[in-house]
Design an enzyme around this catalytic site. Sequence first.
Site, mmCIF file in Angstrom:
data_model
loop_
_atom_site.group_PDB
_atom_site.id
_atom_site.type_symbol
_atom_site.label_atom_id
_atom_site.label_comp_id
_atom_site.label_asym_id
_atom_site.label_seq_id
_atom_site.Cartn_x
_atom_site.Cartn_y
_atom_site.Cartn_z
ATOM 1 N N ASP A 63 40.233 -14.340 1.598
ATOM 2 C CA ASP A 63 40.160 -15.692 1.033
ATOM 3 C C ASP A 63 41.464 -16.454 1.269
ATOM 4 O O ASP A 63 41.453 -17.659 1.532
ATOM 5 C CB ASP A 63 39.867 -15.640 -0.464
ATOM 6 C CG ASP A 63 38.543 -14.964 -0.787
ATOM 7 O OD1 ASP A 63 37.624 -15.014 0.057
ATOM 8 O OD2 ASP A 63 38.420 -14.387 -1.885
ATOM 9 N N ASP A 107 37.324 -8.162 -4.506
ATOM 10 C CA ASP A 107 38.309 -9.167 -4.919
ATOM 11 C C ASP A 107 39.305 -8.500 -5.848
ATOM 12 O O ASP A 107 38.947 -7.593 -6.613
ATOM 13 C CB ASP A 107 37.627 -10.337 -5.632
ATOM 14 C CG ASP A 107 36.911 -11.282 -4.673
ATOM 15 O OD1 ASP A 107 37.239 -11.293 -3.473
ATOM 16 O OD2 ASP A 107 36.035 -12.024 -5.145
#
EC number: 3.4.23.36
Length: 152
Positions: A125, A111
């Site tokens: 995402d 991330d």
Amino acid sequence: MYYIVIIAAVMLDQLVKYIIRVNMDLYETIPIINGVFHITYIQNTGAAFSMFSGHTGILALITVIITIGILVYLFKLRRGGHRMLMLSLSLIAAGGLGNIVDRVMLKYVVDFFDLRIWPIFNLADVYVCCGCGLLVIYIFFIEPKLNAQRDI
């Protein structure tokens, strides 16, 4: 056609994650707009917002099952599905696949998008969220019109 979208999206997701992993130290942050938007490298062993951290195997399994279901559905709809529905499902599948690759290969998800007021997330995402948004638009606005036309 939609499989090309999925493949290209997964490749872009994996390329960006690779660049982050290779060029940044864990927890390193690069301000893009200071205090608002940063690139911050973290390793997420959980799901969205790091929920269920440490349960990478079960999360990968759940994601695989859902993604396979979407891919089978896309295959069945390939000729007769509405473009918005096909694109939304393609984006959701691409996001799922992008994060599955991380979970299987790395045992965590890379991330890096850091808005400072929201948990850190990645390109996969974004695909899932955009795909879900398009799916909601399809379900509430397009599908009822299509059903009304069929009833005439």
